[in-house]
Write a protein that holds these residues in place. Structure first.
Motif, PDB file in Angstrom:
ATOM      1  N   LYS A  52      70.953 -14.785  -6.103  1.00  0.00           N
ATOM      2  CA  LYS A  52      70.895 -15.897  -5.148  1.00  0.00           C
ATOM      3  C   LYS A  52      69.482 -16.215  -4.666  1.00  0.00           C
ATOM      4  O   LYS A  52      69.145 -17.379  -4.458  1.00  0.00           O
ATOM      5  N   ASP A  53      68.646 -15.216  -4.510  1.00  0.00           N
ATOM      6  CA  ASP A  53      67.281 -15.446  -4.003  1.00  0.00           C
ATOM      7  C   ASP A  53      66.342 -16.014  -5.064  1.00  0.00           C
ATOM      8  O   ASP A  53      65.221 -16.401  -4.748  1.00  0.00           O
ATOM      9  N   ARG A  57      64.755 -23.268  -3.290  1.00  0.00           N
ATOM     10  CA  ARG A  57      65.330 -23.896  -2.105  1.00  0.00           C
ATOM     11  C   ARG A  57      64.805 -25.303  -1.870  1.00  0.00           C
ATOM     12  O   ARG A  57      65.263 -25.991  -0.978  1.00  0.00           O
ATOM     13  N   GLU A  80      75.636 -22.664  -0.409  1.00  0.00           N
ATOM     14  CA  GLU A  80      75.517 -23.584   0.725  1.00  0.00           C
ATOM     15  C   GLU A  80      75.491 -22.801   2.045  1.00  0.00           C
ATOM     16  O   GLU A  80      74.691 -23.096   2.939  1.00  0.00           O
ATOM     17  N   ALA A  81      76.332 -21.781   2.157  1.00  0.00           N
ATOM     18  CA  ALA A  81      76.354 -20.939   3.355  1.00  0.00           C
ATOM     19  C   ALA A  81      75.039 -20.199   3.544  1.00  0.00           C
ATOM     20  O   ALA A  81      74.664 -19.865   4.681  1.00  0.00           O
ATOM     21  N   LEU A  82      74.319 -19.975   2.439  1.00  0.00           N
ATOM     22  CA  LEU A  82      73.022 -19.298   2.501  1.00  0.00           C
ATOM     23  C   LEU A  82      71.874 -20.274   2.726  1.00  0.00           C
ATOM     24  O   LEU A  82      70.714 -19.891   2.672  1.00  0.00           O
ATOM     25  N   GLY A  83      72.197 -21.545   2.942  1.00  0.00           N
ATOM     26  CA  GLY A  83      71.180 -22.523   3.291  1.00  0.00           C
ATOM     27  C   GLY A  83      70.670 -23.382   2.147  1.00  0.00           C
ATOM     28  O   GLY A  83      69.734 -24.154   2.343  1.00  0.00           O
ATOM     29  N   LEU A  84      71.256 -23.274   0.973  1.00  0.00           N
ATOM     30  CA  LEU A  84      70.820 -24.106  -0.149  1.00  0.00           C
ATOM     31  C   LEU A  84      71.621 -25.399  -0.195  1.00  0.00           C
ATOM     32  O   LEU A  84      72.767 -25.452   0.247  1.00  0.00           O
ATOM     33  N   ASP A  85      71.024 -26.438  -0.750  1.00  0.00           N
ATOM     34  CA  ASP A  85      71.723 -27.683  -1.031  1.00  0.00           C
ATOM     35  C   ASP A  85      72.401 -27.461  -2.372  1.00  0.00           C
ATOM     36  O   ASP A  85      71.800 -27.648  -3.421  1.00  0.00           O
TER      37      ASP A  85
END
Length: 108
Positions: A52-53, A57, A80-85
């Motif tokens: 994921k990282d 971003r 999305e929950a981790l802040g990505l579009d």
């Protein structure tokens, strides 16, 4: 949860929009199809927390699975929950292929 249609993705590609395209089909489904959408990066859906990282971003992430259901929707929701579009491709790879959109042989 965000999604993108086959037509919208085709338009983004034609317009050279910047995005990250992620193939999150299970390995056996991917091998069975023996093709992918050009420019896609395969990521093991079972290992989302290990990669994921690595997803940029600064641009949308488009994820697709075989049919645009549980796997891609779950991965898109997680990202999305981790802040990505993040958006999933409606109807997935099968829909893309069946719509006559271009595919390529699997990259190594």
């Amino acid at each position: 949860m965000s999604r993108i249609s086959i037509c919208e993705l085709a338009e983004w590609r034609a317009a050279s929009r910047t995005f990250t395209l992620l193939d999150v089909r299970r390995a056996n489904a991917r091998q069975t199809d023996s093709a992918e959408i050009a420019g896609a990066q395969w990521r093991d859906p079972e290992a989302v927390f290990s990669w994921k990282d690595q997803i940029p971003r600064d641009r949308p992430a488009i994820v697709y699975c075989a049919h645009g259901r549980e796997i891609s929707q779950g991965i898109a929701a997680t990202l999305e929950a981790l802040g990505l579009d993040a958006r999933y491709l409606i109807d997935g790879f099968a829909g893309w292929r069946d719509a006559g959109q271009p595919t390529q042989s699997l990259s190594t």
